[in-house]
Design an enzyme around this catalytic site. Sequence first.
Site, PDB file in Angstrom:
ATOM      1  N   ASN A  11      -6.081  12.210  -0.074  1.00 55.82           N
ATOM      2  CA  ASN A  11      -5.169  11.449   0.768  1.00 55.82           C
ATOM      3  C   ASN A  11      -6.016  10.639   1.749  1.00 55.82           C
ATOM      4  O   ASN A  11      -7.243  10.771   1.803  1.00 55.82           O
ATOM      5  CB  ASN A  11      -4.187  12.393   1.499  1.00 55.82           C
ATOM      6  CG  ASN A  11      -3.049  11.637   2.170  1.00 55.82           C
ATOM      7  OD1 ASN A  11      -2.484  10.713   1.587  1.00 55.82           O
ATOM      8  ND2 ASN A  11      -2.726  11.988   3.390  1.00 55.82           N
ATOM      9  N   LYS A  12      -5.359   9.802   2.534  1.00 53.79           N
ATOM     10  CA  LYS A  12      -6.066   8.910   3.466  1.00 53.79           C
ATOM     11  C   LYS A  12      -7.117   9.651   4.297  1.00 53.79           C
ATOM     12  O   LYS A  12      -6.896  10.763   4.745  1.00 53.79           O
ATOM     13  CB  LYS A  12      -5.038   8.250   4.387  1.00 53.79           C
ATOM     14  CG  LYS A  12      -5.561   7.381   5.514  1.00 53.79           C
ATOM     15  CD  LYS A  12      -6.516   6.269   5.101  1.00 53.79           C
ATOM     16  CE  LYS A  12      -6.126   5.557   3.849  1.00 53.79           C
ATOM     17  NZ  LYS A  12      -4.971   4.709   3.988  1.00 53.79           N
ATOM     18  N   ARG A  43      -7.534  -0.669  -7.206  1.00 57.82           N
ATOM     19  CA  ARG A  43      -7.908   0.408  -6.273  1.00 57.82           C
ATOM     20  C   ARG A  43      -8.149   1.666  -7.112  1.00 57.82           C
ATOM     21  O   ARG A  43      -7.338   2.008  -7.963  1.00 57.82           O
ATOM     22  CB  ARG A  43      -6.814   0.642  -5.217  1.00 57.82           C
ATOM     23  CG  ARG A  43      -6.620  -0.599  -4.317  1.00 57.82           C
ATOM     24  CD  ARG A  43      -5.786  -0.265  -3.085  1.00 57.82           C
ATOM     25  NE  ARG A  43      -6.519   0.586  -2.169  1.00 57.82           N
ATOM     26  CZ  ARG A  43      -5.923   1.235  -1.143  1.00 57.82           C
ATOM     27  NH1 ARG A  43      -4.624   1.130  -0.964  1.00 57.82           N
ATOM     28  NH2 ARG A  43      -6.650   1.985  -0.334  1.00 57.82           N
ATOM     29  N   ASP A  87      -2.579  10.512  -2.561  1.00 60.84           N
ATOM     30  CA  ASP A  87      -2.909   9.439  -3.495  1.00 60.84           C
ATOM     31  C   ASP A  87      -3.288   9.955  -4.873  1.00 60.84           C
ATOM     32  O   ASP A  87      -3.177   9.242  -5.861  1.00 60.84           O
ATOM     33  CB  ASP A  87      -4.019   8.559  -2.916  1.00 60.84           C
ATOM     34  CG  ASP A  87      -3.516   7.855  -1.666  1.00 60.84           C
ATOM     35  OD1 ASP A  87      -3.521   8.474  -0.590  1.00 60.84           O
ATOM     36  OD2 ASP A  87      -3.057   6.703  -1.782  1.00 60.84           O
ATOM     37  N   ARG A 142       0.848  -1.196   0.000  1.00 59.45           N
ATOM     38  CA  ARG A 142       0.000   0.000   0.000  1.00 59.45           C
ATOM     39  C   ARG A 142       0.879   1.238   0.000  1.00 59.45           C
ATOM     40  O   ARG A 142       2.102   1.139   0.113  1.00 59.45           O
ATOM     41  CB  ARG A 142      -1.030   0.008   1.151  1.00 59.45           C
ATOM     42  CG  ARG A 142      -0.628  -0.587   2.462  1.00 59.45           C
ATOM     43  CD  ARG A 142       0.381   0.145   3.259  1.00 59.45           C
ATOM     44  NE  ARG A 142       0.123   1.564   3.348  1.00 59.45           N
ATOM     45  CZ  ARG A 142       1.044   2.465   3.630  1.00 59.45           C
ATOM     46  NH1 ARG A 142       2.311   2.093   3.843  1.00 59.45           N
ATOM     47  NH2 ARG A 142       0.768   3.734   3.694  1.00 59.45           N
ATOM     48  N   GLY A 143       0.208   2.385  -0.140  1.00 64.40           N
ATOM     49  CA  GLY A 143       0.943   3.631  -0.325  1.00 64.40           C
ATOM     50  C   GLY A 143       0.977   3.919  -1.812  1.00 64.40           C
ATOM     51  O   GLY A 143       1.349   3.047  -2.612  1.00 64.40           O
TER      52      GLY A 143
END
Lengths: 339, 339
Positions: free
Chosen positions: A245-246, A85, A235, A44-45
């Site tokens: 982003n998250k 994703r 992201d 992830r990332g």
Amino acid sequence: MKTIEWAGNHVRLIDQTSLPGKIRFVEIHEVDEMIDAIKRLVVRGAPAIGVAGAFAVLLSVLQVSKTRGKIEQVQIDAIRISNARPTAANLRWGVKKMLDAIDGLSEINQIMATAEAKAIEILNLDVSTNIEMAKRGADFVADLVGDSISVHTHCNAGGLACVDWGTALGVVRELHSRGKILKVFADETRPLLQGSRLTAFELSEMGIDHAIVVDGAGPSIIAGGLVDIVLVGSDRIAANGDVANKIGTYPLALAAHRSKIPFVVVAPESTVDIATHSGQDIDIELRDEEEILFWNGARVAPESSRALNPAFDVTPGDLVTAIITEKRVVQPRLGERLD
Amino acid sequence: MKTIEWAGNHVRLIDQTSLPGKIRFVEIHEVDEMIDAIKRLVVRGAPAIGVAGAFAVLLSVLQVSKTRGKIEQVQIDAIRISNARPTAANLRWGVKKMLDAIDGLSEINQIMATAEAKAIEILNLDVSTNIEMAKRGADFVADLVGDSISVHTHCNAGGLACVDWGTALGVVRELHSRGKILKVFADETRPLLQGSRLTAFELSEMGIDHAIVVDGAGPSIIAGGLVDIVLVGSDRIAANGDVANKIGTYPLALAAHRSKIPFVVVAPESTVDIATHSGQDIDIELRDEEEILFWNGARVAPESSRALNPAFDVTPGDLVTAIITEKRVVQPRLGERLD
């Protein structure tokens, strides 16, 4: 310790779902295994899944080569990889780089050799890109804040989010090597606790003083004057400077704005998607409700309760002090655009 | 189902640490047991711990009576009870009400009878106060928002936070009985998940459509236009309208302000502390780091990582559309004060 390595005929990933308790590696031989690993956040990332996407295409080529299948299968697989994703721009970027490299080639051995070289190039580029960003970012942050810097960060934008080194945490790493980091506050980052598990792990390894806080605490820690700057990864970055982003990043930007401290995004150019006009055009991944309703297999919430689990949020550009890439510093708060 | 009941010689509490999995009751016979129950959040929620504090004083009187001890012991116990948790104004309020009631009395049977009557009065008052607040709040919210209302809430400001009925969730309950609630979004509320466990439980019991979200998601859910109003409780309200509430409340106020939707606080007058001039004067409880670093006894974070665990944050009055008590509606955003 790289998150992704090519072992000649398969990919080796660090299993990020079992960190920090266990350092476990997973061998990925087939494209479907890589798609599953991306979906389950074994890797992830945004930068890391860009590289993982490139290697997924390489594995597809390898399968075609071994089974003497049709090369058109790679195009079909590429769509499935890109859709593993939806939010991170880097995944599509990595896949497209691979397709562009093999475009027009017809001989399978030549395709295989070209794809392998390209995937390795993308992997190596990620590390050098991060080091470039870290230096540029550290210069910018030290200019802005000074020589004794307390940072607030969210999720994991460290070496584990990339092949190595890190984006936002790469800047922290560089500032730490210059002796300028006082303390880092890391949001635990629900639901999957990438902050508690991964960022805290990296900060511990670096020997940086840090405190984990619940996500709800970030804004009042900022209001209380405990931090000088918010540093996060991204992201996807839209042309107008809106930043995905998250989930839980946007409240930090609101708080930084109110407390008049900088909110800075560190991400490679591969995260910038100028075809995305603004944050409204970013597809936000909705993940499984069970990530919220259960903990270690045991249900936390009542049986009849539902959850809504967006994996990302969008911070409007007018709250973003600067976006730092390997090539430039863009200041959306001043009206600067990425395109 | 009341959270606190007097059984003639002991207090019966619902154990809120085991909800919603198990509905378990705890019998409290001694003042130290009650102090422990308040500290461990067996009983929690500002109004409920106000009542629990009053009964703790009653238990102290009962012990003095049974052991033929000195009545001065009640004063000593009162200080220990008041300090069990530092932030909620209601705890000190409940203790003070009891001490005022028995002030000047010297005969132990008379003190016991007076204390018992007062504690029961405080308990009953909590329910009637909440019903009053709920009606006033529902009128105010319906006027402001209309007939089809989606609410965002944080932590648990329901019947479980009080003796019965609820503060912010009491307003939701009343609006639901008037057919005006479309949906409720409930923050899970880390670290102790009062939202997932308690608010979701109460919403399920009421048959209200709801979704649990991680705390970091609230602000972007507000920005996305999914809710019409934020409704929360409070643990202490300062004279200038600054509001202490469970950690993670302030980001919702920031988001509501930016998205131009109302941020409304529902709390009894016993939560208002005009001796507290502003939010800066509120003592914020720091709880055990292990609430963040561990889950069900298993460590989540690396061994060397620390956590910072403030239980509350302060929302400045200029972000507060209205504070609704059983007596009045005060609008700090318009510059109105509580004193």
